[in-house]
Design a protein around this motif. Structure first.
Motif, PDB file in Angstrom:
ATOM      1  N   ALA A   6       7.998  97.998  48.464  1.00  0.00           N
ATOM      2  CA  ALA A   6       7.666  96.696  49.054  1.00  0.00           C
ATOM      3  C   ALA A   6       8.684  96.342  50.144  1.00  0.00           C
ATOM      4  N   ASN A   7       9.963  96.613  49.889  1.00  0.00           N
ATOM      5  CA  ASN A   7      11.002  96.361  50.893  1.00  0.00           C
ATOM      6  C   ASN A   7      10.798  97.242  52.121  1.00  0.00           C
ATOM      7  N   ARG A   8      10.447  98.516  51.899  1.00  0.00           N
ATOM      8  CA  ARG A   8      10.212  99.437  53.021  1.00  0.00           C
ATOM      9  C   ARG A   8       9.059  98.947  53.883  1.00  0.00           C
ATOM     10  N   LYS A   9       7.965  98.551  53.239  1.00  0.00           N
ATOM     11  CA  LYS A   9       6.805  98.046  53.995  1.00  0.00           C
ATOM     12  C   LYS A   9       7.163  96.774  54.758  1.00  0.00           C
ATOM     13  N   LEU A  10       7.924  95.892  54.145  1.00  0.00           N
ATOM     14  CA  LEU A  10       8.339  94.649  54.805  1.00  0.00           C
ATOM     15  C   LEU A  10       9.147  94.969  56.057  1.00  0.00           C
ATOM     16  N   VAL A  11      10.106  95.888  55.953  1.00  0.00           N
ATOM     17  CA  VAL A  11      10.967  96.230  57.091  1.00  0.00           C
ATOM     18  C   VAL A  11      10.174  96.955  58.179  1.00  0.00           C
ATOM     19  N   VAL A  12       9.313  97.897  57.808  1.00  0.00           N
ATOM     20  CA  VAL A  12       8.518  98.629  58.805  1.00  0.00           C
ATOM     21  C   VAL A  12       7.598  97.674  59.558  1.00  0.00           C
ATOM     22  N   THR A  13       6.954  96.759  58.849  1.00  0.00           N
ATOM     23  CA  THR A  13       6.071  95.771  59.497  1.00  0.00           C
ATOM     24  C   THR A  13       6.875  94.873  60.431  1.00  0.00           C
ATOM     25  N   PHE A  14       8.010  94.368  59.941  1.00  0.00           N
ATOM     26  CA  PHE A  14       8.890  93.545  60.762  1.00  0.00           C
ATOM     27  C   PHE A  14       9.302  94.309  62.020  1.00  0.00           C
ATOM     28  N   TYR A  15       9.761  95.541  61.841  1.00  0.00           N
ATOM     29  CA  TYR A  15      10.305  96.340  62.940  1.00  0.00           C
ATOM     30  C   TYR A  15       9.258  96.572  64.022  1.00  0.00           C
ATOM     31  N   ASP A  16       8.056  96.936  63.605  1.00  0.00           N
ATOM     32  CA  ASP A  16       6.985  97.190  64.568  1.00  0.00           C
ATOM     33  C   ASP A  16       6.630  95.921  65.337  1.00  0.00           C
ATOM     34  N   GLN A  17       6.496  94.814  64.632  1.00  0.00           N
ATOM     35  CA  GLN A  17       6.144  93.555  65.290  1.00  0.00           C
ATOM     36  C   GLN A  17       7.268  93.079  66.216  1.00  0.00           C
ATOM     37  N   PHE A  18       8.502  93.221  65.781  1.00  0.00           N
ATOM     38  CA  PHE A  18       9.647  92.732  66.542  1.00  0.00           C
ATOM     39  C   PHE A  18       9.962  93.638  67.734  1.00  0.00           C
ATOM     40  N   ALA A  36       7.785  87.762  63.964  1.00  0.00           N
ATOM     41  CA  ALA A  36       8.346  88.793  63.092  1.00  0.00           C
ATOM     42  C   ALA A  36       9.529  88.269  62.294  1.00  0.00           C
ATOM     43  N   ALA A  37      10.295  87.380  62.891  1.00  0.00           N
ATOM     44  CA  ALA A  37      11.532  86.905  62.269  1.00  0.00           C
ATOM     45  C   ALA A  37      11.312  85.955  61.099  1.00  0.00           C
ATOM     46  N   THR A  38      10.072  85.702  60.724  1.00  0.00           N
ATOM     47  CA  THR A  38       9.837  84.857  59.540  1.00  0.00           C
ATOM     48  C   THR A  38      10.393  85.516  58.281  1.00  0.00           C
ATOM     49  N   VAL A  39      10.661  86.821  58.323  1.00  0.00           N
ATOM     50  CA  VAL A  39      11.224  87.521  57.160  1.00  0.00           C
ATOM     51  C   VAL A  39      12.730  87.786  57.321  1.00  0.00           C
ATOM     52  N   VAL A  40      13.345  87.162  58.313  1.00  0.00           N
ATOM     53  CA  VAL A  40      14.789  87.295  58.528  1.00  0.00           C
ATOM     54  C   VAL A  40      15.468  86.033  57.995  1.00  0.00           C
ATOM     55  N   PRO A  72      20.385  83.314  66.689  1.00  0.00           N
ATOM     56  CA  PRO A  72      21.051  84.101  67.740  1.00  0.00           C
ATOM     57  C   PRO A  72      20.463  85.511  67.877  1.00  0.00           C
ATOM     58  N   PHE A  73      20.079  86.137  66.754  1.00  0.00           N
ATOM     59  CA  PHE A  73      19.462  87.464  66.768  1.00  0.00           C
ATOM     60  C   PHE A  73      18.138  87.432  67.530  1.00  0.00           C
ATOM     61  N   VAL A  74      17.286  86.461  67.198  1.00  0.00           N
ATOM     62  CA  VAL A  74      15.979  86.330  67.859  1.00  0.00           C
ATOM     63  C   VAL A  74      16.167  86.031  69.340  1.00  0.00           C
ATOM     64  N   SER A  75      17.066  85.127  69.660  1.00  0.00           N
ATOM     65  CA  SER A  75      17.321  84.751  71.048  1.00  0.00           C
ATOM     66  C   SER A  75      17.835  85.957  71.856  1.00  0.00           C
ATOM     67  N   PHE A  76      18.740  86.730  71.278  1.00  0.00           N
ATOM     68  CA  PHE A  76      19.287  87.905  71.944  1.00  0.00           C
ATOM     69  C   PHE A  76      18.162  88.859  72.337  1.00  0.00           C
ATOM     70  N   MET A  84      13.416  88.935  51.953  1.00  0.00           N
ATOM     71  CA  MET A  84      13.968  88.561  53.259  1.00  0.00           C
ATOM     72  C   MET A  84      14.984  89.610  53.711  1.00  0.00           C
ATOM     73  N   ILE A  85      14.994  89.868  55.024  1.00  0.00           N
ATOM     74  CA  ILE A  85      16.000  90.759  55.602  1.00  0.00           C
ATOM     75  C   ILE A  85      17.268  89.941  55.769  1.00  0.00           C
ATOM     76  N   VAL A  86      18.336  90.373  55.085  1.00  0.00           N
ATOM     77  CA  VAL A  86      19.560  89.579  55.069  1.00  0.00           C
ATOM     78  C   VAL A  86      20.739  90.234  55.784  1.00  0.00           C
ATOM     79  N   GLU A  87      20.634  91.563  56.032  1.00  0.00           N
ATOM     80  CA  GLU A  87      21.778  92.252  56.632  1.00  0.00           C
ATOM     81  C   GLU A  87      21.300  93.507  57.358  1.00  0.00           C
TER      82      GLU A  87
END
Length: 156
Positions: free
Chosen positions: A36-48, A57-61, A78-82, A134-137
């Motif tokens: 579940a964590n892998r799928k969450l990160v892969v989905t986030f990564y592709d969208q972001f 995408a950052a709704t899970v950050v 700051p991450f999203v803005s960068f 949530m992605i925390v680090e």
């Protein structure tokens, strides 16, 4: 004789503890949660990083997101803005996930990051820590893909 007994005792303790610690790690893994964590990160990564939908995408950050890349600030905003600014300046930026893996709360991605079709890009290993969905680090290791290599292997 005492040295031999001491060495034998140390050897027996070492042999006895190694399998126990290895089995304890395997027994503690929750593969369904890791997937579940892998799928969450892969989905986030592709969208972001590919769709450049940074806000969505950052709704899970996590708000207090910890960033270990020295060029990117801590914190969700700051991450999203960068990266919103980066993608505005680099609209052809893409990140192809080549492989992914998990270990407990960590998700590892091996990525080819490019900025346009002619760019050989960079080989990236991104490591994300996920907590409660949530992605925390985040950590990363980045290496430029060279134009020439000492072998015939690719970096991917």
């Amino acid at each position: 004789m005492q040295i031999h007994t001491f060495k034998s005792t140390l050897m027996a303790l070492a042999i006895a503890t190694v399998p126990a610690s290895a089995m304890a790690q395997d027994a503690a893994r929750d593969l369904a949660a890791e997937e579940a964590n892998r799928k969450l990160v892969v989905t986030f990564y592709d969208q972001f990083f590919n769709a450049h939908e940074t806000e969505e995408a950052a709704t899970v950050v996590a708000e207090d997101y910890i960033q270990h890349n020295p060029g990117v600030p801590d914190g969700k905003e700051p991450f999203v803005s960068f990266f919103t600014g980066y993608f505005a300046e680099n609209p052809e930026s893409q990140a192809r996930i080549v492989r992914s893996a998990t270990d407990g709360d960590l998700v590892w991605l091996h990525v080819q990051s490019t900025n346009g079709d002619a760019d050989p890009g960079e080989a990236v290993v991104d490591i994300f820590r996920v907590e409660d969905g949530m992605i925390v680090e985040h950590w990363d290791v980045i290496q430029t893909v060279p134009s020439e290599a000492a072998n015939d292997n690719t970096m991917f």
